[in-house]
Design a protein around this motif. Structure first.
Motif, PDB file in Angstrom:
ATOM      1  N   GLU A  27      -3.683   4.375   6.954  1.00 57.09           N
ATOM      2  CA  GLU A  27      -4.184   5.909   7.201  1.00 57.09           C
ATOM      3  C   GLU A  27      -3.229   6.563   8.159  1.00 57.09           C
ATOM      4  N   THR A  28      -2.386   5.657   9.077  1.00 57.21           N
ATOM      5  CA  THR A  28      -1.649   6.487  10.081  1.00 57.21           C
ATOM      6  C   THR A  28      -0.393   6.993   9.185  1.00 57.21           C
ATOM      7  N   SER A  76       0.834  -1.310   0.215  1.00 57.81           N
ATOM      8  CA  SER A  76      -0.062   0.039  -0.070  1.00 57.81           C
ATOM      9  C   SER A  76       0.789   1.176   0.019  1.00 57.81           C
ATOM     10  N   THR A  77       0.448   2.068  -0.639  1.00 56.23           N
ATOM     11  CA  THR A  77       1.144   3.356  -1.039  1.00 56.23           C
ATOM     12  C   THR A  77       1.836   4.177   0.147  1.00 56.23           C
ATOM     13  N   TRP A  78       1.099   4.588   1.033  1.00 49.16           N
ATOM     14  CA  TRP A  78       1.519   5.396   2.227  1.00 49.16           C
ATOM     15  C   TRP A  78       2.636   4.686   3.124  1.00 49.16           C
ATOM     16  N   SER A  79       2.303   3.341   3.207  1.00 50.36           N
ATOM     17  CA  SER A  79       2.959   2.514   4.101  1.00 50.36           C
ATOM     18  C   SER A  79       4.161   2.234   3.455  1.00 50.36           C
ATOM     19  N   VAL A  80       4.288   1.925   2.241  1.00 48.08           N
ATOM     20  CA  VAL A  80       5.348   1.736   1.704  1.00 48.08           C
ATOM     21  C   VAL A  80       6.396   2.940   1.385  1.00 48.08           C
ATOM     22  N   ALA A  81       5.786   4.038   1.228  1.00 44.65           N
ATOM     23  CA  ALA A  81       6.513   5.361   1.399  1.00 44.65           C
ATOM     24  C   ALA A  81       7.255   5.502   2.609  1.00 44.65           C
ATOM     25  N   VAL A  82       6.479   5.231   3.793  1.00 39.97           N
ATOM     26  CA  VAL A  82       7.022   5.410   4.892  1.00 39.97           C
ATOM     27  C   VAL A  82       8.297   4.309   5.311  1.00 39.97           C
ATOM     28  N   SER A  83       8.149   3.066   4.605  1.00 43.76           N
ATOM     29  CA  SER A  83       9.160   2.137   4.645  1.00 43.76           C
ATOM     30  C   SER A  83      10.482   2.374   3.877  1.00 43.76           C
ATOM     31  N   CYS A  84      10.271   3.386   3.145  1.00 46.77           N
ATOM     32  CA  CYS A  84      11.620   3.793   2.583  1.00 46.77           C
ATOM     33  C   CYS A  84      12.248   5.188   3.123  1.00 46.77           C
ATOM     34  N   ILE A 100      -0.080   8.362  16.806  1.00 45.61           N
ATOM     35  CA  ILE A 100      -0.794   9.673  16.226  1.00 45.61           C
ATOM     36  C   ILE A 100      -2.352   9.532  16.884  1.00 45.61           C
ATOM     37  N   THR A 101      -2.848   8.297  16.787  1.00 43.03           N
ATOM     38  CA  THR A 101      -4.146   8.297  17.093  1.00 43.03           C
ATOM     39  C   THR A 101      -4.227   7.158  18.153  1.00 43.03           C
ATOM     40  N   ALA A 102      -5.561   7.207  18.721  1.00 45.43           N
ATOM     41  CA  ALA A 102      -5.898   6.196  19.675  1.00 45.43           C
ATOM     42  C   ALA A 102      -6.076   4.956  18.985  1.00 45.43           C
ATOM     43  N   TYR A 103      -6.848   4.827  17.771  1.00 46.48           N
ATOM     44  CA  TYR A 103      -7.003   3.705  17.038  1.00 46.48           C
ATOM     45  C   TYR A 103      -5.791   2.926  16.386  1.00 46.48           C
ATOM     46  N   PHE A 104      -4.902   3.711  16.023  1.00 41.01           N
ATOM     47  CA  PHE A 104      -3.663   3.046  15.662  1.00 41.01           C
ATOM     48  C   PHE A 104      -3.029   2.385  16.860  1.00 41.01           C
ATOM     49  N   VAL A 105      -2.833   2.924  18.170  1.00 46.67           N
ATOM     50  CA  VAL A 105      -2.372   2.332  19.250  1.00 46.67           C
ATOM     51  C   VAL A 105      -3.258   1.038  19.631  1.00 46.67           C
ATOM     52  N   MET A 106      -4.560   0.967  19.465  1.00 48.57           N
ATOM     53  CA  MET A 106      -5.380  -0.175  19.700  1.00 48.57           C
ATOM     54  C   MET A 106      -5.331  -1.250  18.770  1.00 48.57           C
ATOM     55  N   ARG A 107      -5.176  -0.625  17.245  1.00 47.47           N
ATOM     56  CA  ARG A 107      -5.461  -1.721  16.309  1.00 47.47           C
ATOM     57  C   ARG A 107      -3.929  -2.254  15.734  1.00 47.47           C
ATOM     58  N   VAL A 108      -2.997  -1.568  16.193  1.00 44.68           N
ATOM     59  CA  VAL A 108      -1.528  -1.786  15.669  1.00 44.68           C
ATOM     60  C   VAL A 108      -0.415  -1.944  16.556  1.00 44.68           C
ATOM     61  N   GLY A 109      -0.465  -0.640  17.197  1.00 41.19           N
ATOM     62  CA  GLY A 109       0.466  -0.636  18.435  1.00 41.19           C
ATOM     63  C   GLY A 109       1.914  -0.602  17.871  1.00 41.19           C
TER      64      GLY A 109
END
Length: 210
Positions: A180-181, A95-103, A116-125
């Motif tokens: 999204e994060t 996925s575009t944005w995640s791959v961009a971060v990975s570079c 950044i958000t509560a839902y990122f902490v809850m669903r990914v951590g």
């Protein structure tokens, strides 16, 4: 769920991910753990046009039992499942944005994205970075197996995210939240930003244990 229902759900999620631009061409793969192996999307297939009957079924040793030949990254899914017995499904995307971060060159390899958000902490951590390996390199499996011992997902350098969940819905929601994060992170990089602090993150972990 029956195996038939799992196959249909994999096709449904694959179509949704493709239609919303989270995967393109024949990139990305989805798997579902079974008591005696796994279901995984076939090699060189478009997630937007998955035929439930063609999804590959592998035994616990990785041998093809039915369906088309499996994704070339089936070994990566097997490595993940070996490390995390509680996760029952995996999504791996380019996925575009995640791959961009990975570079990016200035990432913390122990935890790529800030809270950044509560839902990122809850669903990914926590999200560790796995070093770059060429596609198909078995060292990638070893690296993923080690990285996800203490994290639900990982970001593969110059490649993309891999993340699991207690069921297929959870795995898809997690990879969507991660994408999204990643987008938010890149949008905010040049701006003064308020992230969640340590106490706020700890409170979320206490309220919503994984």
């Amino acid at each position: 769920m029956s195996e038939r229902e799992l196959r249909e759900k994999m096709a449904e999620h694959g179509r949704s991910l493709f239609d919303r631009g989270l995967t393109s061409g024949s990139s990305g793969n989805i798997s579902q753990r079974l008591p005696d192996g796994m279901l995984i999307t076939p090699t060189n297939c478009c997630l937007g046009r998955l035929d439930p009957d063609e999804i590959s079924r592998l035994d616990s040793a990785g041998n093809l039992i039915s369906g088309k030949p499996p994704s070339k990254e089936a070994f990566l899914h097997g490595a993940y499942y070996r490390s995390r017995s509680s996760e029952q499904a995996i999504v791996h995307l380019h996925s575009t944005w995640s791959v961009a971060v990975s570079c990016l060159s200035d990432l913390d390899p122990e935890n790529v994205l800030p809270p950044i958000t509560a839902y990122f902490v809850m669903r990914v951590g926590r999200l560790p970075l796995v070093p770059y390996f060429a596609p198909g390199d078995m060292q990638l499996a070893d690296a993923v197996e080690q990285s996800v011992k203490s994290a639900r997902g990982a970001l593969l350098a110059n490649h993309g995210p891999v993340i699991g969940g207690r069921d297929l819905d959870s795995a898809v929601y997690a990879v969507e939240e991660l994408e999204e994060t990643a987008k938010l992170y890149l949008m905010l990089r040049e701006l003064p930003t308020r992230f969640l602090d340590v106490d706020q993150v700890s409170d979320l972990h206490a309220r919503f244990p994984s």
